[in-house]
Design a protein around this motif. Sequence first.
Motif, PDB file in Angstrom:
ATOM      1  N   LEU A 269       0.819  -1.206   0.000  1.00 20.50           N
ATOM      2  CA  LEU A 269       0.000   0.000   0.000  1.00 20.50           C
ATOM      3  C   LEU A 269       0.857   1.261   0.000  1.00 20.50           C
ATOM      4  CD1 LEU A 269      -2.784   1.376   0.318  1.00 20.50           C
ATOM      5  CD2 LEU A 269      -2.538   1.090   2.788  1.00 20.50           C
ATOM      6  N   ALA A 270       1.871   1.299   0.842  1.00 25.28           N
ATOM      7  CA  ALA A 270       2.715   2.488   0.942  1.00 25.28           C
ATOM      8  C   ALA A 270       3.534   2.706  -0.324  1.00 25.28           C
ATOM      9  CB  ALA A 270       3.643   2.374   2.147  1.00 25.28           C
ATOM     10  N   LYS A 271       3.986   1.620  -0.949  1.00 24.91           N
ATOM     11  CA  LYS A 271       4.761   1.755  -2.190  1.00 24.91           C
ATOM     12  C   LYS A 271       3.885   2.276  -3.322  1.00 24.91           C
ATOM     13  CE  LYS A 271       8.632  -1.398  -1.539  1.00 24.91           C
ATOM     14  NZ  LYS A 271       8.615  -1.360  -0.078  1.00 24.91           N
ATOM     15  N   LEU A 272       2.643   1.875  -3.329  1.00 24.85           N
ATOM     16  CA  LEU A 272       1.726   2.396  -4.335  1.00 24.85           C
ATOM     17  C   LEU A 272       1.511   3.893  -4.134  1.00 24.85           C
ATOM     18  CD1 LEU A 272      -0.090   1.801  -6.728  1.00 24.85           C
ATOM     19  CD2 LEU A 272      -1.916   1.201  -5.137  1.00 24.85           C
ATOM     20  N   ALA A 273       1.452   4.318  -2.879  1.00 24.12           N
ATOM     21  CA  ALA A 273       1.297   5.746  -2.585  1.00 24.12           C
ATOM     22  C   ALA A 273       2.508   6.538  -3.076  1.00 24.12           C
ATOM     23  CB  ALA A 273       1.095   5.945  -1.084  1.00 24.12           C
ATOM     24  N   ARG A 274       3.693   5.958  -2.973  1.00 23.93           N
ATOM     25  CA  ARG A 274       4.911   6.620  -3.459  1.00 23.93           C
ATOM     26  C   ARG A 274       4.987   6.619  -4.982  1.00 23.93           C
ATOM     27  NH1 ARG A 274       9.713   3.444  -1.185  1.00 23.93           N
ATOM     28  NH2 ARG A 274      10.815   4.897  -2.549  1.00 23.93           N
TER      29      ARG A 274
END
Length: 363
Positions: free
Chosen positions: A207-212
Amino acid sequence: MELRKRSLTRQIDIDNSKYKSKKQKKNFSKIKSQIEDLSGEIWFELFAYFDGQSLINSFSKLNTSIESLLNDYRLPIHLNILCSNILIPYPLNSNQIISLKIDYSHINNNQIIDISSFVRLRSLSFISINDQQLERISKYSLNNLCQISIESTCAKFIIKIISIYFPNINRMILNSMQKEFLFKTFLHHQIKISQIEKLTLNGRIKLAKLARFWSFVPNLRTFSIINGGVHQCDYWMDEYIISHQKFPSNLSFIHINICDEDMSFSNLERLISKNVRYLIISGSMADDDLDDYLSSTNWIRLMSHCSNKLYRIKLDISSYFDPSDASGLQKTLSKFRKNPFFRNTIIQSKNFLITIKGYIQPT
């Protein structure tokens, strides 16, 4: 009363006309049409159903007329390469190749296939290619190339492929072969602004990598993450990144597949751009979160956060229900079916596996 005689000359003309008409029909019936009489446009429509080698196997050497069509510059050719020796079958030529698929499964790891002669190439597809081979291919000047598909473990290096190797590609499909998509750090001068507008990821991503990720694809319009999907194992660690993510301004189509049973509805909402027009949600969630996904209030809130251009949300989701609570399952199914908000969806249960399919629309 005076009777007028019918003109004899006129009658003869009529009889001659009937005779000529019958003769023409008789002559037409004797004419035999041949397959070569078809126009080139019709042949090109037929050829479109074949790849390059199949085209040659089926139509080559039938006659000079068809062979000249096979060599026509206007005929687009889709070519599959399964070995290191690129051999364009006669009478085709490199200027006709617009789509190329290369399977590196049986090609030496150090073998680089030269595709620089395919100046009209618009679509490239790679299977089992390694990173070294991909880097070498990225250096070729293929000005017409607009689409790339990669099915390989090296596809997991998503930033390298999109922002370094192929920053000018419009459409891309990356299949990481069940590997996690990674975000490796690169020097700033190595990274270029990606022109990609349509991207499909086949694999898993945090999830966090997608946000980045959004900051690397400012021109993205269509995004899909399938057959794996999004999970949030490091959600709390990267709360700041998720809270400050900036979606591409033109992102209007999103397909999110949920692959983590801890994906709450509130976190799903944070994956959705405000400018989205068409949204697809698929995958499975934990039974603890099922009530949130069955709540019309939550879906209405999600839609209210989007612009008024949101047209439809398509659902294809599932979750297991507690087997010890059969009565609770029936109440849940009944409540959902009676809710007019979900009138365009179907909910079913088999062996306590609940599936929901259909769509919801803003009123």
